[in-house]
Write an enzyme that holds these catalytic residues in place. Sequence first.
Site, PDB file in Angstrom:
ATOM      1  N   VAL A   6     -13.854 -35.975  17.201  1.00 48.42           N
ATOM      2  CA  VAL A   6     -12.571 -36.644  17.051  1.00 48.42           C
ATOM      3  C   VAL A   6     -12.752 -38.122  16.718  1.00 48.42           C
ATOM      4  CG1 VAL A   6     -10.404 -37.223  18.218  1.00 48.42           C
ATOM      5  CG2 VAL A   6     -11.529 -35.061  18.718  1.00 48.42           C
ATOM      6  N   CYS A   7     -11.984 -38.575  15.712  1.00 46.19           N
ATOM      7  CA  CYS A   7     -11.859 -39.999  15.417  1.00 46.19           C
ATOM      8  C   CYS A   7     -10.373 -40.302  15.258  1.00 46.19           C
ATOM      9  CB  CYS A   7     -12.651 -40.415  14.179  1.00 46.19           C
ATOM     10  SG  CYS A   7     -11.978 -39.838  12.608  1.00 46.19           S
ATOM     11  N   GLY A   8     -10.027 -41.516  14.996  1.00 48.98           N
ATOM     12  CA  GLY A   8      -8.631 -41.928  14.948  1.00 48.98           C
ATOM     13  C   GLY A   8      -7.760 -41.141  13.995  1.00 48.98           C
ATOM     14  N   THR A   9      -8.267 -40.846  12.807  1.00 48.78           N
ATOM     15  CA  THR A   9      -7.470 -40.117  11.819  1.00 48.78           C
ATOM     16  C   THR A   9      -7.970 -38.698  11.575  1.00 48.78           C
ATOM     17  OG1 THR A   9      -8.803 -40.908   9.971  1.00 48.78           O
ATOM     18  CG2 THR A   9      -6.879 -42.245  10.593  1.00 48.78           C
ATOM     19  N   PRO A  39      -7.009 -37.167  17.386  1.00 45.87           N
ATOM     20  CA  PRO A  39      -6.763 -36.998  18.826  1.00 45.87           C
ATOM     21  C   PRO A  39      -5.606 -36.066  19.180  1.00 45.87           C
ATOM     22  CG  PRO A  39      -7.156 -39.305  18.329  1.00 45.87           C
ATOM     23  CD  PRO A  39      -7.042 -38.581  17.015  1.00 45.87           C
TER      24      PRO A  39
END
Length: 92
Positions: A6-9, A39
């Site tokens: 998982v990353c921000g986008t 997320p």
Amino acid sequence: MRIICVCGTGQGSSLILRMSIEEILAGRGYRAEVEHTDPSCACGERCDFIVTSKEIAGSISNPHAKILTITNFINKSVLEQELAEMLAAFEA
């Protein structure tokens, strides 16, 4: 084993992280389904582990997964050390 990166986008860093994790696991003889997302989507996924940064980990609530925070998405030797904890938990 199912792992969500998982990353921000859910596009850039998580894709790099996914490819690195796949390479590390293959080198150690593990078979895993590894995906990447953002997320909000990670909160509803059924998986064994969610791998993300410390900053993002606080925004993820998933009762089905253990959340592993990574300090460096790029450095494979650091990532491999941090993944060792996850692999030990999976084998237990």
